[in-house]
Design an enzyme around this catalytic site. Sequence first.
Site, PDB file in Angstrom:
ATOM      1  N   ASP A   1       5.307   8.098  -2.634  1.00 39.10           N
ATOM      2  CA  ASP A   1       4.123   7.365  -2.214  1.00 39.10           C
ATOM      3  C   ASP A   1       3.498   6.790  -3.490  1.00 39.10           C
ATOM      4  OD1 ASP A   1       2.111   6.168  -0.780  1.00 39.10           O
ATOM      5  OD2 ASP A   1       1.602   7.930   0.401  1.00 39.10           O
TER       6      ASP A   1
HETATM    7  C1  BGC Z   1      -0.170   5.161   1.423  1.00 39.28           C
HETATM    8  C2  BGC Z   1       1.137   4.783   2.068  1.00 39.28           C
HETATM    9  C3  BGC Z   1       1.408   3.314   1.836  1.00 39.28           C
HETATM   10  C4  BGC Z   1       1.390   3.044   0.353  1.00 39.28           C
HETATM   11  C5  BGC Z   1       1.700   1.595   0.006  1.00 39.28           C
HETATM   12  C6  BGC Z   1      -0.267   4.704  -0.011  1.00 39.28           C
HETATM   13  O1  BGC Z   1      -1.533   4.887  -0.527  1.00 39.28           O
HETATM   14  O2  BGC Z   1      -0.324   6.568   1.509  1.00 39.28           O
HETATM   15  O3  BGC Z   1       1.099   5.078   3.437  1.00 39.28           O
HETATM   16  O4  BGC Z   1       2.630   2.955   2.412  1.00 39.28           O
HETATM   17  O5  BGC Z   1       0.112   3.358  -0.154  1.00 39.28           O
HETATM   18  O6  BGC Z   1       0.705   0.747   0.382  1.00 39.28           O
END
Ligand code: BGC
Length: 725
Positions: A270
């Site tokens: 993530d």
């Molecule tokens: C979130 C994810 C997301 C990623 C990219 C993160 O902060 O937890 O769900 O896909 O950002 O935007």
Amino acid sequence: MLFAAPPVTNSQIEAKVSALLGRMTLEEKVGQLVQYSSSEELTGPLLGKNPTLAELKAGRVGSLLNVVGAKATRNLQEIAVKESRLGVPLLFGLDVIHGFRTIFPINLGQAASWDLVAIEGSERIAATEASAAGIHWTFAPMVDIARDPRWGRIAEGAGEDPFLGSAIAKARVRGFQGNLDQPSNILACVKHFAAYGAAQAGRDYWTTEVPEITLRDVYLPPFKAAVDAGAVTLMSAFNDLNGIPCTANGFLMDQILRKEWGFKGFVVSDWGSIIEMVSHGNAADDREAAILSYRAGVDMDMEGRAYLKYLPDLIRKGVLKPERLDEAVKAILTAKARLGLFEDPYRYCDEAREKQAQLRPEHLDAARNLATKSCVLLKNEGALPLRAGQRIALVGPLSDARHDMLGSWEARGLPAETRTLKAALEQVAPGKVQFAEGCSIEGRQRDGFTKALEIAQEADVIVAALGESREHSGEGHTRSSLGLPGIQQELLEALHRTGKPVVLVLFSGRPLVLENVLPACEALLLGWLPGTMAGPALADLLTGVANPSGKLPVTFPRNVGQIPIFYAHKPSGRPQPEGVVREQYKSNYLDVANTPMFPFGFGLSYTRFAYKNAGLDAPEISMGGRVGISVSLVNQGDRDGEEVVQLYVRDRVGSVTRPVRELKGFQKVFLRKGEAKTLRFELSAADLAFSHADMSFKPEAGSFDVFLGGDSRAPKVGEFILRAN
Ligand code: BGC
């Protein structure tokens, strides 16, 4: 048509990838593991400089996120393909969570439709629109089971139940990916692996402690279902799970995902979750964090910049194994090859297609249909449907809130293209609607009450559009109290005191606490955050053009103190007998009942369904056998309607205690008024399997109760015995 033939066969892909891998330098290989966000559209904290064009040219970037548009992606793709030594195309990713330009209801709302065909269709449309704007890969579906409505990200998932969650996970993967043979297919990324939804006290990014049996039987099934459906990628979660942050969790990524499930795709971290290991306190610095994640099985570093900085040296010095790098690069290159990017890196960058793919009439129809099916009628003392000719006072800050209707994650959805309840009601009841905002969503100004009460006095019925804004749910948006925000409760009570019937249209990204709300309205229609076509869908339901059919995918608590509350709980050694006042030495509260305000699976209709002649076709089955359960469903009301028929099972005795009931099947059925239909379900021994103390997953011989009905309180309709042989 738009669509080219499938790119190449699997063996051609393998040969291509191996040949390419053989030509790559260590730096180029590591480059494939690197993903940056566009700095113009951040979906997390900025963690460093943007990549320079020089880095693209040097093959130091494998993927970008948050770069959108046929033109923008083509420009960057050209640099990667034409100006880097090996010309490896980039992979463009984006959070396409519940639509791209045409925005569907938030995912929790979609789950309330229990309509797998409509859900799969919504992702097909999202993929069609996104792929035409250069996007190859969505960071969806989010399949985290969530049993705590304080957690704002409950809005993004399918609710509390692993069976429903698994069915929806599969439908979403199929919708996004199709057979990955058309340029309108995009890669799915199942997230957040794993148990992110079990955050203690509902706080985002917070600790989770989940026993392995619960992990396997509650939190992991939707991931397994998505992997079985062919999901090419997974995202590791932010949370610390039982002391090992998910992004360094080899038990999850190596043992379960790759060894037990045979996953062959790749795992992306993530946003910055590799270097967050330093804050978690299981790595001393970014270098150590990179080592832990690499070993545990994270293939791509989203925004963390640690792989790029440390892996080449660590591999050169022999600290990390180069074979692991080859596996990761292979999986990433294979994904690119499966999309056909080696044949045509610009397959997704066609401006003409981009223009004509967005917000098409059939997309809007699908969004309206899913929004209609997602709404849940929670209360109706006869105020709904509205009657023709009634004078309507439309009151509330969400009546005309274009942006809020889109929910969190709006991709390229535009508030200007959103149809609100106000616009839709004015269209269906011209001259009959008066509007007053009353108050803002969160403010404390009461000035607007006067006009709201004035128009209420002149009306036959009040439609109050109240609830949460789009910012009350979603990532990093946890609440500790779950009533109506601001002074909306006061407004609602003032409206109720006029004596006119109040129809509450409630918007929210999560279950709310409705103990004070319910007495102040005659009818309550839960709209969630319904997306681009919010208004027409709600107007159809309010006026009876459509009949509500949504059912809750998550339990609504009576108060925050009951959380976590979910239907599939364990029995306890001292259960409180049902329907009896509180008993001493039983499991209960001093100040509130054990039961929820609204149970899982609940939802009313304008018609009445009766369940008749429910029964089982066998009193016992063997381990290889199946039992059939049938019921006749009758629409006894005077309107056509849809019912979600739900099958629950209780395993009476288990070597590991079993939940009081578990959803094992459902069918969404349309019946004309007066019509009856016989429905059949089947259960096999395998459907009754669960994880044991030794982590084996199998059914146990014994007695099972079967319940069938319209929500999780469905009555018992029979029982059967599973024999050991
Ligand atoms: C979130 C994810 C997301 C990623 C990219 C993160 O902060 O937890 O769900 O896909 O950002 O935007």
